[in-house]
Design an enzyme around this catalytic site. Structure first.
Site, PDB file in Angstrom:
ATOM      1  N   LYS A  15       0.882  -0.967  -0.115  1.00  0.00           N
ATOM      2  CA  LYS A  15      -0.353  -0.194   0.048  1.00  0.00           C
ATOM      3  C   LYS A  15       1.067   1.078  -0.040  1.00  0.00           C
ATOM      4  CE  LYS A  15       0.607   0.929   4.620  1.00  0.00           C
ATOM      5  NZ  LYS A  15       1.911   1.954   4.682  1.00  0.00           N
ATOM      6  N   ASP A  50      -1.715  -2.244  10.970  1.00  0.00           N
ATOM      7  CA  ASP A  50      -2.153  -2.242   9.475  1.00  0.00           C
ATOM      8  C   ASP A  50      -2.428  -3.597   8.887  1.00  0.00           C
ATOM      9  OD1 ASP A  50      -1.522   0.670   9.849  1.00  0.00           O
ATOM     10  OD2 ASP A  50       1.030  -0.069   8.571  1.00  0.00           O
ATOM     11  N   SER A  66       2.876  -6.440   7.199  1.00  0.00           N
ATOM     12  CA  SER A  66       1.089  -7.019   6.824  1.00  0.00           C
ATOM     13  C   SER A  66       0.612  -6.863   6.117  1.00  0.00           C
ATOM     14  CB  SER A  66       1.231  -5.071   7.424  1.00  0.00           C
ATOM     15  OG  SER A  66       1.658  -4.199   8.771  1.00  0.00           O
ATOM     16  N   GLY A 120       7.319   1.855   4.759  1.00  0.00           N
ATOM     17  CA  GLY A 120       6.334   2.171   5.045  1.00  0.00           C
ATOM     18  C   GLY A 120       5.710   1.675   4.161  1.00  0.00           C
ATOM     19  N   ILE A 121       6.041   0.400   3.784  1.00  0.00           N
ATOM     20  CA  ILE A 121       4.439  -0.058   2.375  1.00  0.00           C
ATOM     21  C   ILE A 121       3.297  -1.212   3.089  1.00  0.00           C
ATOM     22  CG2 ILE A 121       5.417   0.989   0.827  1.00  0.00           C
ATOM     23  CD1 ILE A 121       6.450  -1.880  -0.331  1.00  0.00           C
ATOM     24  N   GLY A 127       4.650  -4.324   3.793  1.00  0.00           N
ATOM     25  CA  GLY A 127       5.012  -6.083   3.398  1.00  0.00           C
ATOM     26  C   GLY A 127       4.453  -6.892   4.637  1.00  0.00           C
ATOM     27  N   PRO A 176       9.712  -4.604   0.939  1.00  0.00           N
ATOM     28  CA  PRO A 176      10.961  -3.882   1.900  1.00  0.00           C
ATOM     29  C   PRO A 176      10.086  -4.227   2.845  1.00  0.00           C
ATOM     30  CG  PRO A 176      10.617  -2.768   0.830  1.00  0.00           C
ATOM     31  CD  PRO A 176       9.852  -3.732   0.271  1.00  0.00           C
TER      32      PRO A 176
END
Length: 303
Positions: free
Chosen positions: A8, A150, A119, A114-115, A117, A110
């Site tokens: 995300k 998240d 979660s 902050g994207i 991973g 990675p």
């Protein structure tokens, strides 16, 4: 069953205050993108007297220091620390019958990026396992939240306005978008980023930007007016990230100079992205930013 655990991006991220439980209240728009970890899940019933079991196999495609980070929690390291193992261990008490669950994960997302991973892996895993449990929908959300803030978002697939600690989700309509994701050779830990905010305990304050999202912002997201959103939906962590890693500030400027209409840090990690008007403009920009920032790994994405 084969699936993708999608990453995300955050379009805007504000942390209004620190809650009394020690966690932080957030306001953000989470958008799933088409970059993720391929995952194959096999679920098989076992005889009633059997013990549920979890079998995990992985391929590590991460680069640099992140490769060793994942190795440490893979089946080649200490698998008990892996988020999928933790999720299975806590959920198996709710199974309606003993199960054997096999996972084959190809790891591209990675850590410390902050994207979402880990979660994302856990959320999609739960999405497939919840039908085999005695948990109702409300209990499922509560369980997902216990795994990670998240994780509830990754139980579904639509963009959402997100509040609470990441567990209050309001689906929203977001236009088709084309982007470039930069994965730096360094991470930013969630703990240190939140500590850097130094938020005090206080009651929520009103914000016209984030009060269920102002109408003009909703319209801009719906039609894809990314240029309008720039400087209106900002990630509050950028001020800390740019001080800690000045290269990220240069990278954001580089996205704009390559033609991006919107660029932002994602979440509290180190990944930074740019969004372009069209797929063609995105593809034209990729060689530009790749050449200018050779130390970065770049991935194109859409949503």
């Amino acid at each position: 069953m084969f699936t993708i655990t999608h990453a995300k991006i955050n379009i805007g991220l504000v942390i209004p205050y620190k809650r009394e439980d020690g966690l932080h209240e957030i306001r953000s728009v989470f958008v799933p993108i088409d970059f993720g970890d391929p995952m194959e899940i096999q679920i098989q019933s076992l005889p009633k007297e059997s013990e549920s079991r979890f079998l995990f196999r992985s391929e590590n495609h991460l680069l640099g220091y992140r490769h060793s980070l994942f190795e440490a929690v893979s089946e080649r390291g200490e698998l008990s620390r892996n988020i999928l193992t933790k999720t299975f261990t806590q959920l198996k008490n709710h199974f309606l019958e003993p199960l054997e669950v096999r996972i084959h994960l190809q790891k591209f997302l990675p850590p410390e990026g902050g994207i979402g991973g880990g979660s994302s892996n856990a959320g999609v895993f739960l999405r497939h396992l919840f039908p085999f449990t005695n948990l109702n929908p409300e209990e499922q959300i509560h369980f997902a939240k216990s795994i990670g803030a998240d994780v509830p978002f990754f139980l579904q697939t639509s963009p959402c306005f997100v509040s609470g600690i990441g567990d209050i989700l309001e689906p929203i309509s977001v236009a088709k978008g084309y982007g470039i994701l930069a994965i730096p050779p360094f991470g930013l830990s969630t703990g240190s980023m939140y500590a850097g905010l130094q938020k005090s305990l206080q009651k929520p304050y009103g914000s016209e930007v984030w009060k269920s999202l102002a109408e003009d912002l909703i319209r801009s997201l719906h039609v894809g007016d990314w240029a309008y959103l720039q400087n209106r939906l900002e990630n509050e962590f950028e001020k800390i990230a740019f001080q800690t890693q000045p290269l990220l500030k240069e990278l954001k400027l580089g996205f704009f100079e390559s033609g991006a209409d919107f660029a932002s840090l994602s979440g509290s990690g180190s990944c930074l992205y740019g969004i372009y008007k069209t797929e063609e403009k995105r593809n034209e920009a990729l060689p530009n930013v790749s050449h200018r920032f050779p130390e970065m790994e770049f991935r194109t994405f859409s949503f």
